[in-house]
Design an enzyme around this catalytic site. Structure first.
Site, mmCIF file in Angstrom:
data_model
loop_
_atom_site.group_PDB
_atom_site.id
_atom_site.type_symbol
_atom_site.label_atom_id
_atom_site.label_comp_id
_atom_site.label_asym_id
_atom_site.label_seq_id
_atom_site.Cartn_x
_atom_site.Cartn_y
_atom_site.Cartn_z
ATOM 1 N N GLY A 1 0.811 -1.166 -0.050
ATOM 2 C CA GLY A 1 0.076 -0.043 -0.248
ATOM 3 C C GLY A 1 0.957 1.207 0.157
ATOM 4 N NE ARG B 1 -1.936 -3.229 -4.512
ATOM 5 C CZ ARG B 1 -2.799 -2.955 -3.010
ATOM 6 N NH1 ARG B 1 -2.557 -2.400 -2.079
ATOM 7 N NH2 ARG B 1 -2.343 -4.543 -2.408
ATOM 8 C CG ASP C 1 -8.133 -0.496 10.139
ATOM 9 O OD1 ASP C 1 -8.439 -0.721 10.531
ATOM 10 O OD2 ASP C 1 -8.656 -1.838 8.951
ATOM 11 C CE LYS D 1 -9.906 3.184 7.808
ATOM 12 N NZ LYS D 1 -10.027 1.175 6.939
ATOM 13 C CG PHE E 1 -11.921 -0.290 2.835
ATOM 14 C CD1 PHE E 1 -11.322 -1.100 3.213
ATOM 15 C CD2 PHE E 1 -12.166 -0.461 1.368
ATOM 16 C CE1 PHE E 1 -10.854 -1.988 2.554
ATOM 17 C CE2 PHE E 1 -11.335 -1.379 0.662
ATOM 18 C CZ PHE E 1 -10.503 -1.593 1.373
ATOM 19 C CB VAL E 2 -10.165 4.777 2.548
ATOM 20 C CG1 VAL E 2 -10.870 5.604 3.137
ATOM 21 C CG2 VAL E 2 -8.577 4.589 3.447
ATOM 22 C CG ASP F 1 -0.944 2.080 3.097
ATOM 23 O OD1 ASP F 1 -0.391 1.788 4.293
ATOM 24 O OD2 ASP F 1 -1.694 1.579 2.372
HETATM 25 P P1 IMP Z 1 -3.801 -3.076 10.570
HETATM 26 O O1 IMP Z 1 -5.168 -3.514 10.695
HETATM 27 O O2 IMP Z 1 -3.261 -1.458 10.891
HETATM 28 O O3 IMP Z 1 -3.312 -3.677 11.193
HETATM 29 O O4 IMP Z 1 -3.927 -3.187 8.245
HETATM 30 C C1 IMP Z 1 -2.874 -3.583 8.326
HETATM 31 C C2 IMP Z 1 -2.956 -3.010 6.615
HETATM 32 O O5 IMP Z 1 -5.180 -3.105 6.231
HETATM 33 C C3 IMP Z 1 -3.063 -1.910 6.397
HETATM 34 O O6 IMP Z 1 -1.651 -1.439 6.092
HETATM 35 C C4 IMP Z 1 -3.338 -1.511 4.520
HETATM 36 O O7 IMP Z 1 -2.967 -2.199 4.389
HETATM 37 C C5 IMP Z 1 -4.750 -2.204 5.066
HETATM 38 N N1 IMP Z 1 -5.693 -2.120 5.293
HETATM 39 C C6 IMP Z 1 -6.668 -1.059 6.545
HETATM 40 N N2 IMP Z 1 -7.523 0.030 6.171
HETATM 41 C C7 IMP Z 1 -7.839 -0.442 5.164
HETATM 42 C C8 IMP Z 1 -8.730 0.547 4.073
HETATM 43 O O8 IMP Z 1 -9.834 1.119 4.013
HETATM 44 N N3 IMP Z 1 -8.289 0.094 2.618
HETATM 45 C C9 IMP Z 1 -7.818 -0.086 1.930
HETATM 46 N N4 IMP Z 1 -6.523 -0.883 3.257
HETATM 47 C C10 IMP Z 1 -6.698 -1.079 3.999
#
Ligand code: IMP
Length: 180
Positions: free
Chosen positions: A48, A168, A106, A134, A155-156, A103
């Site tokens: 990402g 992307r 979450d 987020k 979701f984005v 990027d």
């Molecule tokens: P985490 O939940 O912080 O471990 O996020 C893991 C990965 O989920 C991020 O690096 C993104 O690649 C993907 N991700 C999380 N939220 C989104 C979203 O809203 N759109 C697209 N990918 C996301």
């Protein structure tokens, strides 16, 4: 384009190209001030962050290095549970000023689970810079040095972020449209 359709879902514009690029410049300015004379090593987390990393790197004027890694999670043994491995991390981080480029943060789970491996290499300093955060969704504590945009838990896609492989390439960031 204010609405895009990817697979079965529609997304509406959330952050324009100009807004993103302005923020990227601000983040780069801050890093140029903080890391002057320190030759930081940037670690961009694929997939990402490729667009964010590329854009921010163009605005860095401090001497710096960059590498790209992929964090892959797999099931370990019963005792280790989920294990995160960093694919492509071949640089020696010992005594380096390391800056992670993400990027989006979450839940924070991926980075949270990867950090012990990074600390194990004893970098001189380490900081996380994420374009999007987020905060409502974050469950794993992470200290974020710089956040481009705090965004709601929706979701984005776009600017490197995908929905099931698509989106992307978009220069803007789009938010999932409510079902009608
Ligand atoms: P985490 O939940 O912080 O471990 O996020 C893991 C990965 O989920 C991020 O690096 C993104 O690649 C993907 N991700 C999380 N939220 C989104 C979203 O809203 N759109 C697209 N990918 C996301």
């Amino acid at each position: 384009m204010s609405i895009v359709t990817l697979h079965d879902k529609s997304f509406t514009i959330y952050l324009s190209e100009e807004t993103i690029q302005q923020k990227v410049r601000e983040l780069a300015d801050a890093l140029n001030r903080e890391y002057a004379g320190r030759r930081p090593l940037f670690i961009a987390i694929l997939n990402g962050s490729f667009m964010f990393a590329s854009d921010i790197f163009k605005h860095l004027t401090v001497e710096s290095e960059i590498c790209f890694i992929k964090l892959a999670s797999y099931r370990g043994t019963k005792s280790t549970g989920q294990v995160i491995t960093a694919i492509g991390l071949d640089q020696d981080l010992y005594d380096r000023d390391v800056v992670i480029l993400e990027d989006i943060v979450d839940t924070g789970k991926t980075l949270h689970e990867f950090l012990p491996q990074l600390h194990h290499q004893q970098p001189r300093s380490f900081a996380i810079v994420t374009l999007l955060h987020k905060s409502e969704a974050t469950k794993f504590p992470l200290s974020l040095a710089h956040v481009g945009f705090e965004i709601p838990d929706k979701f984005v896609v776009g600017y490197g972020l995908d929905y099931d492989g698509l989106g992307r390439n978009l220069k803007e960031i789009y938010q999932l449209a409510p079902d009608v």
